[in-house]
Write a protein that holds these residues in place. Structure first.
Motif: not given
Length: 218
Positions: A102-104, A115-121, A158-162, A165-176
């Motif tokens: 819903k946020s995206v 900011l809100k969408c990135l925070t919720f993501s 474009t800025l949002f998806f950059i 992508s960083l969020l996915i990398i960071i939190f997938s690293s946390v998962l690992a």
């Protein structure tokens, strides 16, 4: 309607007791009935009020999960507002998927700030890492890709998806880091295996993408 008829006939032919059928009808079709009633009786203003309530509930769930995590709860026992019983993270997965999707979509329609969408993501991905909800990473990537394809390109997007992508990398690293066996989870091979495998955890469970063909084969 087709699915309703199919399941109804399946219950009638595979269960001897009518009580099994009634209980199964209650378990599964209450959601379809609720959806139909929402469409008929709710106005858009009512939906917006519910979304605002869910946003607050999302934040409360986040802080609840942080407290539970610090108390030692992990994986299947980390459920936030849904409790700490085994399997409660399944409800968390559904909740995260609904709110983040819903946020995206709201962001793509210029109805929600970046900011809100990135925070919720970020909150969703952090919770997914803590609760070992690896499937949520797949859901999040699919939602982001579909949203990107269906909307016009812009600097804001474009800025949002950059950032995403960083969020996915960071939190997938946390998962690992938290769970060693997921160190290469976001590789193409592992993502594909997660989608097509008949089992996702043990031999008794059923994969989320392969449930229907497996059940049909049995």
């Amino acid at each position: 309607g087709i699915f309703f008829c199919y399941v109804t006939i399946t219950y009638l032919f595979h269960f001897q007791s009518v009580f099994y059928y009634v209980w199964g009808l209650r378990n599964y079709f209450r959601f379809y009935m609720a959806y139909v009633f929402y469409v008929i009786y709710l106005k858009w203003d009512d939906v917006e009020q519910w979304f605002k309530f869910l946003d607050w509930l999302y934040v409360i769930n986040f802080f609840t999960i942080i407290v539970q995590f610090l108390m030692g709860y992990r994986q299947d026992f980390l459920g936030g507002i849904f409790g700490v019983q085994k399997g409660c993270n399944g409800m968390v997965l559904v909740f995260l998927s609904v709110i983040v999707t819903k946020s995206v979509l709201s962001f793509m329609r210029n109805e929600e700030s970046t900011l809100k969408c990135l925070t919720f993501s970020g909150i969703g991905l952090l919770i997914a890492a803590f609760a070992e909800l690896k499937f949520f990473f797949i859901v999040f990537i699919v939602v982001a890709v579909v949203a990107a394809v269906m909307t016009k390109n812009s600097f804001r997007k474009t800025l949002f998806f950059i950032c995403v992508s960083l969020l996915i990398i960071i939190f997938s690293s946390v998962l690992a880091v938290l769970y060693d066996n997921f160190s290469h989870f976001l590789s193409f091979e592992n993502l594909w295996n997660a989608i097509v495998n008949s089992n996702y955890s043990t031999k008794e469970d059923i994969g989320r993408f392969t449930a229907i063909p497996i059940i049909s084969s049995r």
